[in-house]
Design a protein around this motif. Sequence first.
Motif, PDB file in Angstrom:
ATOM      1  N   MET A   1       0.939  -1.351  -0.067  1.00  0.00           N
ATOM      2  CA  MET A   1       0.012  -0.077  -0.049  1.00  0.00           C
ATOM      3  C   MET A   1       0.858   1.349   0.065  1.00  0.00           C
ATOM      4  SD  MET A   1      -2.705   1.156   3.163  1.00  0.00           S
ATOM      5  CE  MET A   1      -1.726   0.380   4.164  1.00  0.00           C
ATOM      6  N   LEU A 598     -11.136  -7.813   4.497  1.00  0.00           N
ATOM      7  CA  LEU A 598     -10.107  -6.975   4.266  1.00  0.00           C
ATOM      8  C   LEU A 598      -8.734  -7.767   4.214  1.00  0.00           C
ATOM      9  CD1 LEU A 598     -11.078  -4.098   6.715  1.00  0.00           C
ATOM     10  CD2 LEU A 598     -10.575  -3.920   4.466  1.00  0.00           C
ATOM     11  N   GLU A 601      -8.081  -9.394   1.081  1.00  0.00           N
ATOM     12  CA  GLU A 601      -7.873  -8.309   0.050  1.00  0.00           C
ATOM     13  C   GLU A 601      -8.941  -8.271  -0.992  1.00  0.00           C
ATOM     14  OE1 GLU A 601      -3.917  -8.591  -1.693  1.00  0.00           O
ATOM     15  OE2 GLU A 601      -3.024  -8.545   0.430  1.00  0.00           O
ATOM     16  N   ARG A 602     -10.073  -8.527  -0.384  1.00  0.00           N
ATOM     17  CA  ARG A 602     -11.386  -8.449  -1.170  1.00  0.00           C
ATOM     18  C   ARG A 602     -12.138  -7.216  -0.567  1.00  0.00           C
ATOM     19  NH1 ARG A 602     -13.079 -14.147  -0.073  1.00  0.00           N
ATOM     20  NH2 ARG A 602     -15.516 -13.543  -0.504  1.00  0.00           N
ATOM     21  N   TYR A 603     -11.641  -5.851  -1.260  1.00  0.00           N
ATOM     22  CA  TYR A 603     -12.084  -4.729  -0.734  1.00  0.00           C
ATOM     23  C   TYR A 603     -13.259  -4.273  -1.071  1.00  0.00           C
ATOM     24  CZ  TYR A 603      -6.868  -4.814   0.166  1.00  0.00           C
ATOM     25  OH  TYR A 603      -5.630  -5.208   0.531  1.00  0.00           O
ATOM     26  N   GLU A 634      -8.027   1.329   0.759  1.00  0.00           N
ATOM     27  CA  GLU A 634      -7.316   0.552  -0.241  1.00  0.00           C
ATOM     28  C   GLU A 634      -8.021   0.636  -1.770  1.00  0.00           C
ATOM     29  OE1 GLU A 634      -4.840  -1.307   0.249  1.00  0.00           O
ATOM     30  OE2 GLU A 634      -4.705  -0.928   2.448  1.00  0.00           O
TER      31      GLU A 634
END
Length: 705
Positions: A1, A598, A601-603, A634
Amino acid sequence: MSAPSGGLPPCSSGVVGMCHRGRLESTRHLLQARHPCRHRDSDRPPARPRLAFRMRGGSATDQPVRAAFLLAVVSLVGLRSPAAVVAQAPPGGDASRVYGSTAPAVFLIEVRNTAGEPVGIGSGFLIEGGRIVTNAHVVEPGRPHLRTGVVALPLSVERIDHAVDLAVLRSDAPIEAPPLQLAVAEPEIGTKVFVLGNPHGLERTISEGILSGRRRLSGRELLQMTAPISPGSSGGPVVDAAGRVVGITVGSFTEGQSLNFAIPVSELRRLLRSAERTDFATALARARSLTEAPPHYTDTLAWNRQREAIRQALDQAETLASNGADYLALASVAKKALEFERSIRFAQAALRSGVADPDSARILMVDAWLIFVLLPDSSQTRDVLMRYLAVVDTLIANKPARVRSHIFRAHVLAQLPGRAREALAAARRAVELAGKDDEETGYAWSTLHLLASEVGTDGDDDDAFEGMVRSGHARAWDWRSHATHLDRREQWAEAARAYLEAHRLSDGRDPDDVCNAGAAFWKGDMQDEALKAFRACVEGYALAQDVDTASLAYAHRAIASILESRGVYASAESHARQALTLNPNDEWAALALAKALLGLERYSEAARVAEEAIRLSDGRYASMHFAAGSAYFELGDWSRCERAFRKAAELAPSETAAPYNAALCLARQGYYRDAARWMEEVLARDPAHPRRVDIQRMIRQWRGW
């Protein structure tokens, strides 16, 4: 990030969001309960697939509701029956003659609920003495009224026999109609008979047929006939060609034709004779017999019917009681029937009338009063409690070794201000007196433990429970009770272990115990123990017949939260989804799912679920706004990111992560001065912030832009 130029990555959150009526009895085991009053279909279970007996009745909704119901001023005027109803009278022959002599004595019985609304109709007929005869099931749903035109005359139940399905009613006002005569003997098979009644509310209808047989159904004698009947006919008279009553309409088979039935007039004669000669002993025996075979508690209709029958039997016996011994016997039966107010009233009457052993009456009063003391309401005033105390003190003076008297005294004292120590002393005295009687000793210890937690100190509570454990009388219920006491005191580890002991003593039958243990471990930040207990809870409910979905959903949500905090995101997602399946309105399960997403990483999904958590909680919790802000960060959705972190910062005024991240979102949009103000807010909240130097540098840089 990536971080903005001169900035830092977003902080992790420091905010933790933890938080027809039923089947008839007796002969009616064979019958489907479709009564004359045909109460609403929603109250009636589905018909049995086999041959069933249909009780004939009519719903109050089968006929138009009149604009008004006028209640007769019965003390001033009598009720006069119309001489005839020409529109329904048959044209000539035996039926015409029978109709003319009997129809004026046949009435529409309307049954009303406690709100005064009509709930059913049936038929009834006048006999000697101003009494009206009908079926018991006609009057069961409420208060019967005699209807004629717009007048509704209240009736009282003088006598009822549910076994044969007959009721005798009485009116306070005179009824001016010729009463029907009862036949001395039942007619032969093949004799012509006539049925009068109010099918579907059509008043004073007559039908004709023959007596086609005598049947014994479920131990009850019935007359079989071919005369047609319909819902609303129940309770109407079946008469012979001379107009004499030979039976009372009761019902018909639902399959077949002209298979209609009536109660023989001999049963009515028996009921009337028993009413005339009933003495106290007979009335008491009837009340006692009704208490001996209670229906299953899930059968609400049968239960309510039996309760009403018991009350009527007790009240009738009360009118025949003539001395203290009679009242004492009534109080004992009322106690067995769980009619505690009547038991108290009868016991007090026994004391007033005089009994050989007054303490027997006091014992009944105290045992009944205990229910009211355990479930106190506004009626339990200080004066009432002092009256209780006076009676039990007299009882203890005469019978000092009676354990339950001391238990009752302890409960009463516990409700009186300033007498807590006396209450505990009375409970300890009960424990001492109980001796080796396991049942009494367990009851006494449970009382001491309960009162120690309610009016004593934590030390009193622990001492009482430890004493109960040492005595060997601590049951699963007592461990569970003590666990709740420890839970209130935030002694999490001790509470959890007490729940686990309750689970062991109950042979693992109640998975809720390990669920509660898991919750206590979790609140005490003992995550390994909590995870083990919650998994045992889930496994236990997988094998249980009755599942507490709320507890199971809580267990799944807790497992999800613990696993998410350890980075086991896939399993956390699975448990969070199971929690939401069980309880779609659980905002904390939605938060656990958002955090797991989160981590995976499935924002986009995480943002959507976090917003749902915010909606479900009405936006009350900072942690949910923080989760949404993390997902938007994100996704690079800086406007939504700033909005979410700003709201989290407002809801958690002592936390620094939310204002820090709000500043980063504003900087990404080029709002540097606003970003600087949020960074200043971070330092105002925590002057010793570990990133203080970097934050000060960013403030200077952004202020310069």
